[in-house]
Structures are given as structure tokens and as C-alpha cells.
Design a protein around this motif. Sequence first.
Motif, PDB file in Angstrom:
ATOM      1  N   HIS A  42       0.844  -1.206   0.000  1.00  0.00           N
ATOM      2  CA  HIS A  42       0.000   0.000   0.000  1.00  0.00           C
ATOM      3  C   HIS A  42       0.871   1.245   0.000  1.00  0.00           C
ATOM      4  O   HIS A  42       2.071   1.180   0.228  1.00  0.00           O
ATOM      5  CB  HIS A  42      -0.910  -0.004   1.239  1.00  0.00           C
ATOM      6  CG  HIS A  42      -0.157   0.146   2.529  1.00  0.00           C
ATOM      7  ND1 HIS A  42       0.443  -0.912   3.169  1.00  0.00           N
ATOM      8  CD2 HIS A  42       0.127   1.239   3.281  1.00  0.00           C
ATOM      9  CE1 HIS A  42       1.044  -0.481   4.268  1.00  0.00           C
ATOM     10  NE2 HIS A  42       0.876   0.831   4.356  1.00  0.00           N
ATOM     11  N   ASP A  46       0.877   5.212   1.859  1.00  0.00           N
ATOM     12  CA  ASP A  46       0.258   5.996   2.922  1.00  0.00           C
ATOM     13  C   ASP A  46      -0.020   7.376   2.331  1.00  0.00           C
ATOM     14  O   ASP A  46       0.899   8.169   2.149  1.00  0.00           O
ATOM     15  CB  ASP A  46       1.203   6.113   4.120  1.00  0.00           C
ATOM     16  CG  ASP A  46       1.292   4.827   4.904  1.00  0.00           C
ATOM     17  OD1 ASP A  46       1.226   3.758   4.287  1.00  0.00           O
ATOM     18  OD2 ASP A  46       1.420   4.904   6.128  1.00  0.00           O
ATOM     19  N   HIS A  59       4.664  -0.115   0.033  1.00  0.00           N
ATOM     20  CA  HIS A  59       5.335  -0.933   1.044  1.00  0.00           C
ATOM     21  C   HIS A  59       4.332  -1.893   1.664  1.00  0.00           C
ATOM     22  O   HIS A  59       3.120  -1.710   1.536  1.00  0.00           O
ATOM     23  CB  HIS A  59       5.970  -0.035   2.107  1.00  0.00           C
ATOM     24  CG  HIS A  59       4.978   0.866   2.776  1.00  0.00           C
ATOM     25  ND1 HIS A  59       4.543   2.047   2.203  1.00  0.00           N
ATOM     26  CD2 HIS A  59       4.293   0.759   3.940  1.00  0.00           C
ATOM     27  CE1 HIS A  59       3.659   2.616   2.989  1.00  0.00           C
ATOM     28  NE2 HIS A  59       3.476   1.861   4.050  1.00  0.00           N
ATOM     29  N   ARG A  95       2.318   9.797  12.540  1.00  0.00           N
ATOM     30  CA  ARG A  95       2.059  10.674  11.405  1.00  0.00           C
ATOM     31  C   ARG A  95       1.576  12.031  11.884  1.00  0.00           C
ATOM     32  O   ARG A  95       1.015  12.164  12.959  1.00  0.00           O
ATOM     33  CB  ARG A  95       0.932  10.100  10.523  1.00  0.00           C
ATOM     34  CG  ARG A  95       1.164   8.726   9.951  1.00  0.00           C
ATOM     35  CD  ARG A  95       0.411   7.649  10.674  1.00  0.00           C
ATOM     36  NE  ARG A  95       0.794   6.301  10.270  1.00  0.00           N
ATOM     37  CZ  ARG A  95       0.348   5.703   9.173  1.00  0.00           C
ATOM     38  NH1 ARG A  95      -0.507   6.321   8.385  1.00  0.00           N
ATOM     39  NH2 ARG A  95       0.745   4.486   8.859  1.00  0.00           N
TER      40      ARG A  95
HETATM   41 FE    FE Z   1       2.123   2.154   5.564  1.00  0.00          FE
END
Ligand code: FE
Length: 218
Positions: free
Chosen positions: A136, A138, A192, A215
Motif C-alpha cells: 500500500h 500511505d 510498502h 504521522r
Molecule cells: Fe504504511
Amino acid sequence: MNTADLFGNVTSPVRWDEPLCDGAVVLRGFALADETALLHALDAVVMQTPFRHLITPGGFRMSVGMTNAGSLGWVSDRRGYRYDPVDPLSGKPWPGLPEAFLQLATAAAAHAGFAGFVPDACLINRYEAGTRLSLHQDRDEHDLGQPIVSVSLGMPAVFLFGGRLRKDAQVRVPLAHGDVVVWGGPARLRYHGVMPLKPGYHEALGGVRINLTFRKAG
Ligand code: FE
Ligand code: MD6
């Protein structure tokens, strides 16, 4: 934790930096010095907001158990992926970011060249034997100029680190207890994932691997 050697000298755990690519670096052992505080803080968060298996927008149950700390938490359901200030299980805000989490994330980011990183979200992933995380990107965060700081605890895993396109080749990066990956800049949108966790035992968490990803989501 510091330890004393045979001669009574106090030593820090071994740590070194391993660049992955432009914008991404593995800080080997960076979290080991704070191991005890991190594990206690993790326990406190999970007591308030247990791990759960989210449903993807496509209707699949994720094999990774997830929960969050911080003013925003990452969630998935049939409506899509998003950051939400409220835990859908409790209807209440997620637990705050523990001080030990915040300090580690900020220090790791600064060490990797991202001074001033102040996360507002920590996604906590739990892997058991056989659990994997498919490839995926991010990209649900507001400001993709902010890095992500990822902390591995417990059982080791193989991280798959690809390119900007799903079909790009991936390198396999072993991640061990205490390793911290910081990535941002030109690496921020790389695909990743995590290979299925091998069965085994680690002193800190038994058969489990925990990954904390910090994040700046909002
Ligand atoms: Fe991720
Ligand atoms: C994991 N990590 O290591 C999953 N994403 O369990 C991630 O998906 C991840 O480690 C973005 C940045 C760093 C990561």
C-alpha cells in the motif's frame, strides 16, 4: 535501557543508521533506550482502546489488529479509509499520545533530518504468526511533506519496500525489536508492506510484533 558491562562501565545499546533510499533511513536500535517506557505506555493505550480487525472498503477483514493513540486515528470501513478523532468502538476520543511515544518520534525524525516533526496520530499495528500487510501507499495524511516514523517492537518481520508504482520491484528489509524507520520527502509515497509474520518468541512481547507509525495526519 543502559546496562553495565563486566567492568562496570555503563553502555548504551548498539545502534547505527542504515539508509534505504533518498528520504528513508532505518535507525537500528533507536528505540531500545526507551524500551521499558514504550512498552508500559503501549499497555496503557491498549487497555483503553483494544486492538480490532478493521474491514477494508472492499469488504475484507484486515489480518493486522489495529488501534490508535493521538488526536486522530486511522480507520477503515465500507465507506473508505480516513482519520477520525473518535474511536468507533467506544464513541470517545482516542487516548492521547503518551509522552514516551511523542519524544521518541520527534527525536527519530530530527535524527533523520526532519526537525520539528510533531505527530498527531499514532497507528498501532499488531501482527501474530501469519499476519501480513499487503502492499500500500500511505496517502491519507494532509501534508505529504511531513515524514512518517515507524517503530518495530517484539518479533522481527520482513518489510517490503517498493517504488512509486505498485508494480515496481521491492527490496526486503528485516526489521527487529527497537528499529525505527523514518521516511519522507522523495520516499513518502513509495509502496510498502509486511511479509507474513513467522511464528516465534520474543522476550518483550511473546509471539507478537507491534508496529507504531507516527504521522502528522491533520
Ligand atoms: Fe504504511
Ligand atoms: C508495519 N508499516 O511496519 C507497517 N507505513 O507494520 C507501514 O505500513 C508503514 O512502517 C508508512 C511508513 C512506515 C511504515
